[in-house]
Design a protein around this motif. Structure first.
Motif, short mmCIF file in Angstrom:
data_model
loop_
_atom_site.label_atom_id
_atom_site.label_comp_id
_atom_site.label_asym_id
_atom_site.label_seq_id
_atom_site.Cartn_x
_atom_site.Cartn_y
_atom_site.Cartn_z
N GLY A 185 0.92 -0.52 -5.28
CA GLY A 185 0.41 0.66 -4.73
C GLY A 185 0.39 1.85 -5.56
O GLY A 185 -0.27 3.07 -5.17
N VAL A 230 0.95 -1.10 0.03
CA VAL A 230 -0.06 0.06 0.02
C VAL A 230 0.98 1.03 0.07
O VAL A 230 1.92 1.46 0.59
N HIS A 260 -0.12 5.21 0.45
CA HIS A 260 -1.04 6.30 0.63
C HIS A 260 -0.56 7.68 0.10
O HIS A 260 -1.30 8.53 -0.16
N ALA A 274 -5.47 0.34 0.33
CA ALA A 274 -5.20 1.83 -0.22
C ALA A 274 -6.53 2.82 -0.09
O ALA A 274 -6.40 3.95 0.11
N PRO A 302 -3.22 -0.12 -7.52
CA PRO A 302 -3.76 0.16 -6.32
C PRO A 302 -3.70 -0.95 -5.32
O PRO A 302 -4.36 -2.20 -5.73
#
Length: 322
Positions: A84, A47, A49, A133, A88
Motif C-alpha cells: 500500500g 491498502v 489510504h 487504493a 499501491p
C-alpha cells in the motif's frame, strides 16, 4: 449461533447455492486433488489510504507482521507483500499476483464496502467487498475471471468481509447519529447475510478451502489497546503462519491462536469498569471507566464476530521432503 459456538467449539459455516455447495463438497471429498495452489507463495495485500486512516493500522498490525513471518521462512521464498506504500494496493495488482503466484494463503487488509445508502440491492451485492487504493470495491466476477481459488485459505481484515447481522451485535453502544452508528445501521439494514465475495470464492469450480472474516464492521480498538498502543493482532499471525503453515486444520489453528480467548476477560473488564463508574465520584475517573467499559464490550464482540466460512477441518498440504 456461530458466534456462540465459536467461543467453545471449532466451527465453520457454509451458506452456498446448490451448485456451489456441490463444487465445495466435491473438492472437500477429493482433498482438492490436482490443485495448482503454491505453498511457497503466500500473498499479503494491504491498502493504505492515509496515515491516519484505519487502513494504515490494519497494514501495520495485520499485514506487515504476517508478511514478516512469511518472508523470514526459507520454505516461503515466493512470499509477496503489496504494502500500500511502495506498491499501491489496487484491484489490478491483486488479480495479477493471484493469477501469477497461485498462493495457498492469502491475507488482505482494507476497508470493506458498506453502501451506498439508498440503494439496498447494490448494497447487498457488494457488502463487505474489499476496497482498493482507488476506493473501488472488488467484484468477485472480476477476481475469478483470471484466477481460481483452488484450495487457498483467505483472511480478510475488513468491515463485513464475512457478512452482516440484524440487529447489529453493537446495537445501542454508539449514538445512531454518529459516524460509527450510521455505519452500523447501514450494515444491519442488509439483514443477516453472508457477504457475496466469500460465497463466490467458496462456490467456484475450484473453490477456496476457507475464508476468515468479520460479520459486522470492525474497529481500530480491536487491533490495538488505546492507552498503550499495544497491538492485539497476534492471533492473525498465529492462525495463518504457525497454524495454517504448520499443517493444522483451520478451525484448530484459530483456536490454538487464541482468537476467542480474550472474550471472557474483556467482558469481565467491562463489568468491573461499570462498577467503578457507578461508585466513583471523580468525573475524570468516571469518564475513563466508561471508556474502558465500552472498549471491553466492543472488542469482545468484535472477536466473537470474527468467523470461519468453510469446513473447519480443512488444511493446506505440506510440501513433501525428499
Amino acid at each position: 449461533m456461530q458466534y456462540q459456538l465459536g467461543l467453545v467449539r471449532r466451527v465453520g459455516r457454509l451458506d452456498l447455492p446448490d451448485d456451489g455447495l456441490d463444487n465445495y463438497v466435491q473438492a472437500l471429498m477429493t482433498g482438492w486433488k490436482d490443485s495448482e495452489g503454491r505453498y511457497e507463495n503466500p500473498l499479503v495485500w494491504s491498502v493504505v489510504h492515509s496515515s491516519d486512516d484505519i487502513t494504515s493500522l490494519m497494514r501495520d498490525a495485520v499485514g506487515a507482521p504476517l508478511h514478516g513471518a512469511f518472508s523470514a521462512d526459507p520454505d516461503l521464498a515466493g512470499a509477496s507483500f503489496i504494502d500500500g506504500g511502495t506498491t499501491p494496493a489496487t484491484r489490478e495488482a491483486l488479480r495479477d499476483h493471484l493469477g501469477r503466484l497461485k498462493p495457498l494463503v492469502i491475507v488482505t487488509t482494507s476497508h470493506g464496502q458498506i453502501g451506498p445508502p439508498g440503494d439496498p440491492e447494490l448494497m447487498r451485492s457488494q457488502l463487505g467487498a474489499i476496497v482498493d487504493a482507488e476506493f473501488t470495491p472488488e467484484r468477485s466476477a472480476d477476481l475469478l475471471a483470471g484466477w481460481k481459488p483452488d484450495g487457498a485459505i483467505w483472511l480478510a481484515q475488513a468491515c463485513c468481509s464475512a457478512g452482516s447481522q440484524s440487529p447489529s451485535i453493537f446495537d445501542g453502544l454508539f449514538e445512531p447519529t454518529s459516524a460509527v452508528g450510521s455505519v452500523l445501521q447501514s450494515a444491519a439494514s442488509m439483514g443477516a447475510m453472508v457477504s457475496p465475495l466469500p460465497r463466490a470464492l467458496l462456490s467456484a469450480s475450484r473453490p477456496l478451502r476457507a475464508f476468515i472474516g468479520h460479520v459486522e464492521p470492525t474497529f481500530d480498538w480491536t487491533m490495538t489497546f488505546p492507552p498503550t498502543r499495544q497491538q492485539l493482532t497476534h492471533w492473525a499471525r498465529e492462525t495463518m503462519y504457525t497454524g495454517v503453515y504448520g499443517g493444522l486444520p483451520i478451525g484448530l489453528a484459530m483456536e490454538m491462536a487464541g482468537l476467542y480467548q480474550p472474550v471472557g476477560p474483556l467482558l469481565l473488564r467491562q463489568s468491573t469498569a461499570l462498577r467503578t463508574y457507578a461508585s466513583e465520584t471523580d468525573e475524570t475517573e468516571r469518564k475513563r471507566s466508561l471508556d474502558l467499559a465500552l472498549y471491553g464490550k466492543v472488542t469482545a464482540y468484535d472477536r466473537a464476530s470474527t468467523v470461519l466460512l468453510g469446513d473447519p477441518t480443512v488444511s493446506i498440504p505440506l510440501p513433501v521432503r525428499g
